[in-house]
Enzyme design. Structure first.
Site, PDB file in Angstrom:
ATOM      1  N   CYS A 163       0.810  -1.226   0.000  1.00  0.00           N
ATOM      2  CA  CYS A 163       0.000   0.000   0.000  1.00  0.00           C
ATOM      3  C   CYS A 163       0.840   1.271   0.000  1.00  0.00           C
ATOM      4  CB  CYS A 163      -0.936  -0.002   1.199  1.00  0.00           C
ATOM      5  SG  CYS A 163      -2.030  -1.444   1.254  1.00  0.00           S
ATOM      6  N   ASN A 211     -10.494   0.110  -0.213  1.00  0.00           N
ATOM      7  CA  ASN A 211      -9.033   0.086  -0.094  1.00  0.00           C
ATOM      8  C   ASN A 211      -8.460  -0.418  -1.413  1.00  0.00           C
ATOM      9  OD1 ASN A 211      -6.348  -0.611   0.380  1.00  0.00           O
ATOM     10  ND2 ASN A 211      -6.732  -1.401   2.427  1.00  0.00           N
ATOM     11  N   HIS A 250      -3.123   6.925   2.715  1.00  0.00           N
ATOM     12  CA  HIS A 250      -3.624   5.656   2.197  1.00  0.00           C
ATOM     13  C   HIS A 250      -5.051   5.460   2.685  1.00  0.00           C
ATOM     14  CE1 HIS A 250      -4.267   1.566   1.244  1.00  0.00           C
ATOM     15  NE2 HIS A 250      -4.021   1.085   2.443  1.00  0.00           N
TER      16      HIS A 250
END
Length: 316
Positions: free
Chosen positions: A113, A272, A241
């Site tokens: 990520c 996500n 993020h």
């Protein structure tokens, strides 16, 4: 020494929208439970024949068109991804071929990520050193390929997308992209896993990641601002993020931001998207005019590894 700056952004999302209500028919969950725990309402899912390279190329094409940079002048293409199946040619090479970029250095980068902000720093360093004049930095993920649809704790989280940025070298050192604050804690790397088979299943220790993100990462985010010589109170925007809305808002509370700061909450509509979440959210904010040109924005990504990377950039 040269400097570098972001001159254009672009993003791409598949047309298929997967709602929380639909997930109720797939796994034992509820819309209320998902919203309470994650803040997510919808996420996008790529078509079966839609690849990571397809999405990366679509986002990069948009960014390149908006930049006004000739494809022949792009000296570097790098793609942050942890979900691509293709090993060679790299996704970056496939993007370069699709866009008619004739002779760039191409490579894929996997830092989960934190990948896009890591790749952005690598491109920034390359331009500062004079090894290229322009670079194309992309995050692209097809996380739906890696979802365990029987695991209600993880299948509700993930989405597919791509986001891209064109960087250009400047004659002013330090202009546009601040020094990166990056690192990792490999001792806790197994807290987020994509391991084993050709198409591994996404697994994570959610509470471990949540505690780490909310307790240890605010200090590192502040460090990125300090390295750029800017106070958190002077930021116009913060794009972290998009892991979980509770994590995003907890980080923001610890940064002493102004009341009018623009805080990215794209996780609500996109889920996500791993390495894509930062450029995706940033591109949307700029496209909608919520962040003006020249505004200082903190980008801060974190995740598997456990790794992190962040820098302050000037909006194109």
């Amino acid at each position: 020494m040269y400097g570098s700056r972001v001159v254009a952004l672009g993003h791409y999302q598949p047309t298929r929208v997967l709602t929380n209500t639909e997930l109720e028919s797939i796994v034992e969950t509820s819309d209320a439970w998902i919203r309470q725990r994650t803040g997510i309402v919808t996420r996008r899912v790529a078509a079966e024949d839609e690849s990571v390279a397809d999405m990366a190329t679509a986002a990069a094409r948009k960014a390149l068109a908006d930049s006004g940079v000739d494809p022949a002048d792009i000296g570097m293409v790098t793609v942050a991804t942890c979900s691509a199946i293709d090993r060679s040619p790299s996704i970056a090479a496939q993007v370069a071929a699709g866009l008619g970029v004739p002779s760039p250095v191409c490579f894929d980068l996997n830092n989960a990520c934190a990948g896009f902000c890591t790749a952005l720093a690598c491109a920034d360093h390359t331009l500062r050193a004079g090894a290229a004049r322009h670079a194309l930095v992309i995050g692209a993920e097809k996380m739906s390929d890696l979802v365990d649809w029987t695991d209600r704790s993880t299948c509700i989280l993930l989405g597919d997308a791509a986001g891209a940025a064109v960087l250009s070298r400047t004659d002013e050192a330090g202009a546009g992209i601040g020094p990166v604050a990056w690192g990792s804690d490999p001792s806790r790397g197994n807290a987020v896993r994509l391991m084993g088979s050709w198409k591994p299943r996404f697994e994570q220790e959610g509470q471990t990641v949540f505690r780490w993100a909310t307790s240890e990462l605010p200090a590192i985010a502040r460090q990125a601002c300090e390295r750029a010589g800017i106070a958190t109170a002077d930021l116009a925007g913060v794009v972290t993020h998009q892991a979980n809305l509770r994590i995003i808002e907890s980080l923001a509370r610890h940064l002493n931001l102004r009341d009018d700061v623009v805080l990215a909450r794209d996780v609500v509509e996109s889920g996500n998207t791993s390495s894509v979440s930062v450029p995706l959210a940033l591109s949307k904010l700029v496209e909608r005019g919520e962040l003006p040109s020249g505004a200082p924005v903190l980008l801060f990504a974190f995740g598997g590894g456990l790794s992190w990377a962040g820098q302050v950039v000037t909006c194109p």
